[in-house]
Design a protein around this motif. Structure first.
Motif, PDB file in Angstrom:
ATOM      1  N   GLN A  32       0.832  -1.203   0.000  1.00  0.00           N
ATOM      2  CA  GLN A  32       0.000   0.000   0.000  1.00  0.00           C
ATOM      3  C   GLN A  32       0.867   1.253   0.000  1.00  0.00           C
ATOM      4  O   GLN A  32       0.580   2.225  -0.692  1.00  0.00           O
ATOM      5  N   GLU A  33       1.904   1.204   0.811  1.00  0.00           N
ATOM      6  CA  GLU A  33       2.817   2.347   0.896  1.00  0.00           C
ATOM      7  C   GLU A  33       3.478   2.608  -0.459  1.00  0.00           C
ATOM      8  O   GLU A  33       3.590   3.749  -0.898  1.00  0.00           O
ATOM      9  N   ILE A  34       3.883   1.512  -1.094  1.00  0.00           N
ATOM     10  CA  ILE A  34       4.491   1.639  -2.429  1.00  0.00           C
ATOM     11  C   ILE A  34       3.487   2.268  -3.391  1.00  0.00           C
ATOM     12  O   ILE A  34       3.816   3.173  -4.157  1.00  0.00           O
ATOM     13  N   GLY A  35       2.237   1.788  -3.284  1.00  0.00           N
ATOM     14  CA  GLY A  35       1.177   2.315  -4.153  1.00  0.00           C
ATOM     15  C   GLY A  35       1.007   3.807  -3.965  1.00  0.00           C
ATOM     16  O   GLY A  35       0.877   4.559  -4.933  1.00  0.00           O
ATOM     17  N   ARG A  36       1.004   4.242  -2.711  1.00  0.00           N
ATOM     18  CA  ARG A  36       0.835   5.672  -2.432  1.00  0.00           C
ATOM     19  C   ARG A  36       2.021   6.474  -2.950  1.00  0.00           C
ATOM     20  O   ARG A  36       1.862   7.588  -3.434  1.00  0.00           O
ATOM     21  N   ALA A  37       3.199   5.890  -2.848  1.00  0.00           N
ATOM     22  CA  ALA A  37       4.398   6.586  -3.337  1.00  0.00           C
ATOM     23  C   ALA A  37       4.366   6.713  -4.855  1.00  0.00           C
ATOM     24  O   ALA A  37       4.829   7.697  -5.413  1.00  0.00           O
ATOM     25  N   LYS A  38       3.798   5.695  -5.512  1.00  0.00           N
ATOM     26  CA  LYS A  38       3.778   5.713  -6.975  1.00  0.00           C
ATOM     27  C   LYS A  38       2.659   6.598  -7.525  1.00  0.00           C
ATOM     28  O   LYS A  38       2.735   7.045  -8.669  1.00  0.00           O
ATOM     29  N   VAL A  43       2.527   6.184 -11.988  1.00  0.00           N
ATOM     30  CA  VAL A  43       3.118   4.934 -12.464  1.00  0.00           C
ATOM     31  C   VAL A  43       2.089   3.812 -12.350  1.00  0.00           C
ATOM     32  O   VAL A  43       1.355   3.732 -11.366  1.00  0.00           O
ATOM     33  N   ASN A  44       2.043   2.981 -13.349  1.00  0.00           N
ATOM     34  CA  ASN A  44       1.138   1.840 -13.314  1.00  0.00           C
ATOM     35  C   ASN A  44       1.480   0.956 -12.123  1.00  0.00           C
ATOM     36  O   ASN A  44       2.625   0.574 -11.930  1.00  0.00           O
ATOM     37  N   LYS A  45       0.467   0.617 -11.322  1.00  0.00           N
ATOM     38  CA  LYS A  45       0.761  -0.128 -10.102  1.00  0.00           C
ATOM     39  C   LYS A  45       1.071  -1.599 -10.379  1.00  0.00           C
ATOM     40  O   LYS A  45       1.832  -2.222  -9.686  1.00  0.00           O
ATOM     41  N   TYR A  46       0.405  -2.128 -11.395  1.00  0.00           N
ATOM     42  CA  TYR A  46       0.675  -3.517 -11.714  1.00  0.00           C
ATOM     43  C   TYR A  46       1.946  -3.580 -12.541  1.00  0.00           C
ATOM     44  O   TYR A  46       2.047  -2.986 -13.611  1.00  0.00           O
ATOM     45  N   ASP A  47       2.919  -4.301 -12.022  1.00  0.00           N
ATOM     46  CA  ASP A  47       4.223  -4.338 -12.671  1.00  0.00           C
ATOM     47  C   ASP A  47       4.563  -5.803 -12.946  1.00  0.00           C
ATOM     48  O   ASP A  47       5.098  -6.503 -12.090  1.00  0.00           O
ATOM     49  N   PRO A  48       4.230  -6.291 -14.132  1.00  0.00           N
ATOM     50  CA  PRO A  48       4.403  -7.718 -14.425  1.00  0.00           C
ATOM     51  C   PRO A  48       5.868  -8.156 -14.383  1.00  0.00           C
ATOM     52  O   PRO A  48       6.156  -9.302 -14.000  1.00  0.00           O
ATOM     53  N   LEU A  85      -6.124  -4.228  -3.042  1.00  0.00           N
ATOM     54  CA  LEU A  85      -6.142  -3.326  -1.894  1.00  0.00           C
ATOM     55  C   LEU A  85      -5.741  -1.919  -2.327  1.00  0.00           C
ATOM     56  O   LEU A  85      -6.337  -0.928  -1.927  1.00  0.00           O
ATOM     57  N   GLN A  86      -4.726  -1.849  -3.171  1.00  0.00           N
ATOM     58  CA  GLN A  86      -4.286  -0.544  -3.695  1.00  0.00           C
ATOM     59  C   GLN A  86      -5.398   0.113  -4.484  1.00  0.00           C
ATOM     60  O   GLN A  86      -5.622   1.312  -4.387  1.00  0.00           O
ATOM     61  N   GLU A  87      -6.106  -0.699  -5.290  1.00  0.00           N
ATOM     62  CA  GLU A  87      -7.194  -0.145  -6.095  1.00  0.00           C
ATOM     63  C   GLU A  87      -8.318   0.364  -5.201  1.00  0.00           C
ATOM     64  O   GLU A  87      -8.904   1.407  -5.455  1.00  0.00           O
ATOM     65  N   ASP A  88      -8.622  -0.407  -4.144  1.00  0.00           N
ATOM     66  CA  ASP A  88      -9.621   0.017  -3.170  1.00  0.00           C
ATOM     67  C   ASP A  88      -9.253   1.357  -2.571  1.00  0.00           C
ATOM     68  O   ASP A  88     -10.070   2.263  -2.469  1.00  0.00           O
TER      69      ASP A  88
END
Ligand code: PEP
Ligand code: MN
Length: 358
Positions: A32-38, A43-48, A85-88
């Motif tokens: 979640q923290e990474i998501g907030r930083a991005k 930046v696209n959160k999903y990183d294949p 969770l990030q999307e939520d």
């Protein structure tokens, strides 16, 4: 194995369960923290690529008894859950969301408080055809003590050979009507470059169903200080609808009315399918006023009244319907507009169902 030994093993499993729980939740918090930083970097959160690397690292260390494919599956589920969770989080943070702002948004239009408890009504012809045509409807609206009128000057028609509207001349007619009858004008704008120009003529900018995802138009409407009536796209999910509203609000314009106008389904008995539960869902999820357009959702005069009653009963803040002095000769939507007598009857019946304070 003795009973005592079995009990010990079970206890150990219970402990490991709790350790796993703690670890996956800890992991989720970091993600979640990474998501907030991005987020600010867009930046696209999903990183294949990153996911592949993580899976490879895990599998390299896998000594069993689980198969690599099973381990991959389990970890993939953990990754997916964290991403959701990030999307939520993102959805919760939407400016239009009720989580962001618990109080209802109330919009003042021509002295009427939209979204404050009393229903708002928006009547008027599908398209502006002439001054006389709009004036007849305006008089009938005014006689009812109502404050808003609708009418399209720019008509986004399915066929390029159908009547496209009077354009700027239509806006001028609407402005004249607004001044003469003290009515606020709701009219559709289809071109981002017309938004600024429209400010002189309109009180509410309508964004039509076909333009719900015209992002440049949404941004342009978000950059001005005019209420916007945003219609749900023909086959837009409620999430897409809310994101469209977010486009407007993220540019600074907070005066947005959402309008359910029916969606496209396989059903042919009505022009579209009125998604009536969209109303309470949008009211729960967002803080914005929600209207129902009973004309375009049903496409049937005989259904306007029951649909309007249903809309108000389920919590809509307003109802939109089309009225034309002589629907038979209307240049658009002739089958579904009410004539003035039907309009009187419709409104009387609505008042019986929902007493409107004078
Ligand atoms: C309208 O309200 O004039 C109209 C064209 O409706 P919609 O965009 O919902 O089809
Ligand atoms: Mn119409």
């Amino acid at each position: 194995m003795g009973n005592q030994e079995l009990e010990q093993l079970r206890q150990r499993v219970d402990e490991i369960n709790l350790q796993l729980l703690e670890l996956i939740n800890e992991r989720a918090k970091i993600v979640q923290e990474i998501g907030r930083a991005k987020l600010p970097q867009g930046v696209n959160k999903y990183d294949p690529v990153r996911e592949r690397k993580m899976l490879n690292t895990i599998i390299e260390r896998n000594d069993g008894p689980f198969e690599n494919s099973t381990i991959e599956h389990i970890f993939k589920e953990i990754f997916k859950a964290s991403l959701e969770l990030q999307e939520d989080d993102h959805r919760k943070a939407l400016l239009v969301s009720r989580k962001k702002k618990p109080e209802d948004t109330v919009i003042e239009i021509n002295g009427e408080l939209v979204g404050a408890g009393q229903p708002t009504f928006v009547f008027g012809p599908c398209a502006v055809e002439s001054y006389e045509q709009v004036a007849e409807v305006a008089q009938s609206i005014k006689n009812k003590g109502l404050k808003l009128i609708r009418g399209g000057a720019f008509k986004p028609r399915t066929s390029p050979y159908d009547f496209q509207g009077l354009g700027l001349d239509g806006l001028k007619i609407l402005k004249q009507i607004a001044d003469e009858f003290q009515l606020a004008v709701v009219t559709e704008i289809v071109n981002p470059a017309h938004i600024e120009m429209a400010l002189d003529y309109v009180d509410v900018i309508q964004i039509g169903a076909r333009n719900m995802q015209n992002f440049e138009l949404l941004k342009a409407a978000g950059s001005v200080k005019k209420p916007v009536l945003l219609k749900r796209g023909l086959s837009a999910t409620l999430q897409e609808f809310m994101y469209a509203a977010e486009y407007i609000m993220s540019r600074g314009n907070e005066q947005i009315i959402l309008c359910e106008r029916g969606i496209r389904t396989y059903e042919r008995a009505t022009r579209n399918t009125l998604d009536i539960t969209a109303v309470p869902i949008l009211k729960q999820e967002t803080h914005l006023p929600v209207f129902v357009d009973v004309t375009h959702s049903t496409g049937r005069r005989d259904l306007l009244l029951p649909a309007a009653k249903a809309a108000l009963a389920i919590g809509a803040d307003g109802v939109m319907a089309e009225v034309h002095p002589d629907p038979a000769v209307a240049l658009s939507d002739s089958a579904q507009q009410m004539d003035l007598k039907q309009f009187d009857e419709f409104y009387n019946e609505i008042l019986k169902a929902v007493p409107v304070k004078a």
